[in-house]
Design an enzyme around this catalytic site. Structure first.
Site, mmCIF file in Angstrom:
data_model
loop_
_atom_site.group_PDB
_atom_site.id
_atom_site.type_symbol
_atom_site.label_atom_id
_atom_site.label_comp_id
_atom_site.label_asym_id
_atom_site.label_seq_id
_atom_site.Cartn_x
_atom_site.Cartn_y
_atom_site.Cartn_z
ATOM 1 N N ASP A 131 -5.283 1.772 10.983
ATOM 2 C CA ASP A 131 -6.697 1.581 11.287
ATOM 3 C C ASP A 131 -6.813 1.255 12.783
ATOM 4 O O ASP A 131 -6.847 2.146 13.616
ATOM 5 C CB ASP A 131 -7.178 0.448 10.373
ATOM 6 C CG ASP A 131 -8.678 0.282 10.345
ATOM 7 O OD1 ASP A 131 -9.293 0.666 9.347
ATOM 8 O OD2 ASP A 131 -9.223 -0.259 11.325
ATOM 9 N N GLY A 184 -4.411 -0.081 14.466
ATOM 10 C CA GLY A 184 -3.067 0.133 14.998
ATOM 11 C C GLY A 184 -2.368 -1.165 15.387
ATOM 12 O O GLY A 184 -1.183 -1.150 15.733
ATOM 13 N N THR A 235 -1.416 -3.746 13.580
ATOM 14 C CA THR A 235 -0.311 -4.084 12.677
ATOM 15 C C THR A 235 0.945 -3.308 13.073
ATOM 16 O O THR A 235 2.039 -3.868 13.161
ATOM 17 C CB THR A 235 -0.685 -3.730 11.217
ATOM 18 O OG1 THR A 235 -1.916 -4.377 10.902
ATOM 19 C CG2 THR A 235 0.378 -4.150 10.246
ATOM 20 N N GLY A 245 0.765 -1.245 0.000
ATOM 21 C CA GLY A 245 0.000 0.000 0.000
ATOM 22 C C GLY A 245 0.792 1.288 0.000
ATOM 23 O O GLY A 245 0.310 2.306 -0.492
ATOM 24 N N ASP A 252 -5.767 -0.245 -1.930
ATOM 25 C CA ASP A 252 -6.532 -1.097 -2.834
ATOM 26 C C ASP A 252 -7.835 -1.612 -2.234
ATOM 27 O O ASP A 252 -8.012 -1.667 -1.013
ATOM 28 C CB ASP A 252 -5.707 -2.325 -3.196
ATOM 29 C CG ASP A 252 -5.577 -3.279 -1.998
ATOM 30 O OD1 ASP A 252 -5.107 -2.835 -0.940
ATOM 31 O OD2 ASP A 252 -5.983 -4.456 -2.123
ATOM 32 N N GLU A 302 3.934 3.873 6.311
ATOM 33 C CA GLU A 302 2.709 3.080 6.126
ATOM 34 C C GLU A 302 1.688 3.876 5.310
ATOM 35 O O GLU A 302 1.693 5.102 5.328
ATOM 36 C CB GLU A 302 2.082 2.767 7.497
ATOM 37 C CG GLU A 302 2.182 1.322 7.935
ATOM 38 C CD GLU A 302 1.379 0.317 7.108
ATOM 39 O OE1 GLU A 302 1.065 0.584 5.928
ATOM 40 O OE2 GLU A 302 1.068 -0.749 7.660
ATOM 41 N N ASP A 303 0.796 3.156 4.652
ATOM 42 C CA ASP A 303 -0.273 3.841 3.917
ATOM 43 C C ASP A 303 -1.387 4.277 4.863
ATOM 44 O O ASP A 303 -1.868 5.408 4.782
ATOM 45 C CB ASP A 303 -0.831 2.951 2.788
ATOM 46 C CG ASP A 303 -1.269 1.572 3.265
ATOM 47 O OD1 ASP A 303 -1.004 1.204 4.422
ATOM 48 O OD2 ASP A 303 -1.888 0.843 2.459
ATOM 49 N N LYS A 311 -7.029 6.585 10.934
ATOM 50 C CA LYS A 311 -8.447 6.632 11.324
ATOM 51 C C LYS A 311 -8.490 6.688 12.847
ATOM 52 O O LYS A 311 -8.524 5.634 13.501
ATOM 53 C CB LYS A 311 -9.176 5.385 10.834
ATOM 54 C CG LYS A 311 -9.260 5.246 9.319
ATOM 55 C CD LYS A 311 -9.977 3.949 8.941
ATOM 56 C CE LYS A 311 -10.055 3.758 7.450
ATOM 57 N NZ LYS A 311 -10.596 2.431 7.082
HETATM 58 P P1 XMP Z 1 -4.576 -2.112 11.390
HETATM 59 O O1 XMP Z 1 -6.018 -2.284 11.742
HETATM 60 O O2 XMP Z 1 -3.727 -3.174 11.969
HETATM 61 O O3 XMP Z 1 -4.550 -2.334 9.838
HETATM 62 O O4 XMP Z 1 -4.092 -0.715 11.722
HETATM 63 C C1 XMP Z 1 -3.908 -1.562 8.934
HETATM 64 C C2 XMP Z 1 -4.026 -2.230 7.595
HETATM 65 O O5 XMP Z 1 -5.409 -2.443 7.245
HETATM 66 C C3 XMP Z 1 -5.634 -2.153 5.890
HETATM 67 N N1 XMP Z 1 -6.647 -1.081 5.802
HETATM 68 C C4 XMP Z 1 -7.088 -0.502 4.678
HETATM 69 N N2 XMP Z 1 -6.742 -0.685 3.387
HETATM 70 N N3 XMP Z 1 -8.311 0.962 2.742
HETATM 71 C C5 XMP Z 1 -7.381 0.058 2.423
HETATM 72 O O6 XMP Z 1 -7.065 -0.079 1.251
HETATM 73 C C6 XMP Z 1 -8.716 1.196 4.011
HETATM 74 O O7 XMP Z 1 -9.589 2.043 4.247
HETATM 75 C C7 XMP Z 1 -8.062 0.418 5.031
HETATM 76 N N4 XMP Z 1 -8.198 0.389 6.380
HETATM 77 C C8 XMP Z 1 -7.318 -0.546 6.805
HETATM 78 C C9 XMP Z 1 -4.316 -1.732 5.330
HETATM 79 O O8 XMP Z 1 -3.749 -2.851 4.660
HETATM 80 C C10 XMP Z 1 -3.450 -1.373 6.510
HETATM 81 O O9 XMP Z 1 -2.085 -1.658 6.292
HETATM 82 MG MG MG Z 2 -0.978 -1.676 4.248
#
Ligand code: XMP
Ligand code: MG
Length: 182
Positions: free
Chosen positions: A109, A111, A113, A51, A165, A105-106, A137
């Protein structure tokens, strides 16, 4: 791809939410902060694939420092005797011992990961680790996380474009789009 108000990615429709001019502005702001904070240092950027590939490319070109970049991937696999899925860092073939590291990071969400990634990286004894994300977010965060560099905070909606994506598609747009709920 030309700027469009809405786009179709597979079976879903998305509406433009962050135009490229806004992205450029915020990325420059963050790059200037990094250049200021890391003056005199030679950081290594660790971009998390897939991403972040477009964000990392644009960010690096705005950073005014001697620096390196390396790309890592998070592979999910099911642990044999654990409940949740474990995400292992693969492709970390640069020695980060004693180096200042900036994770790119892209999107953050929940957190979870990022927390896991920070824990794993600490085992490699870097001098420091900072987190840099294009999107955050805040309402979804489940953990305490110090996100030092964040370009944009967004609501809890699914987004695509500019590297992000939906089921592998939709990465090749210059703007960011939000899923239209139907
Ligand atoms: P966590 O919840 O661990 O996850 O912070 C982060 C990963 O979740 C994916 N992610 C998204 N990918 N649009 C996307 O294309 C979104 O709105 C979205 N929200 C979460 C993403 O892979 C990120 O690394
Ligand atoms: Mg990602």
């Amino acid at each position: 791809m030309k700027e469009q108000k809405t786009i179709q990615v597979k079976d879903k429709t998305f509406a433009i939410s962050v135009p490229q001019d806004e992205l450029k502005l915020q990325i420059k702001r963050i790059a200037d902060q990094i250049s200021h904070d890391y003056a005199g240092l030679q950081p290594i950027f660790l971009a998390v694939l897939n991403g972040s590939f477009i964000f990392a490319a644009d960010l690096l070109r705005e950073v005014d420092l001697p620096c390196e970049i390396s790309f890592v991937k998070l592979a999910s696999y099911q642990g044999t005797n654990t409940t949740g899925s474990i995400r292992e860092i693969i492709g970390l073939n640069t020695d980060i011992t004693g180096r200042p590291v900036i994770i790119v990071e892209d999107i953050i969400d929940t957190g979870l990961t990022m927390v896991h990634m920070l824990e794993t990286l600490k085992g490699h004894n870097p001098a420091s680790v900072d987190v840099c994300t294009l999107l955050l977010k805040p309402s979804k965060l489940q953990v305490e996380l110090d996100v030092r560099y964040c370009c944009l905070e967004i609501p809890d909606d699914f987004v695509v474009g500019y590297g992000l994506d939906y089921d592998g598609f939709g990465r090749n747009t210059k703007d960011i789009y939000t899923l239209i709920q139907s």
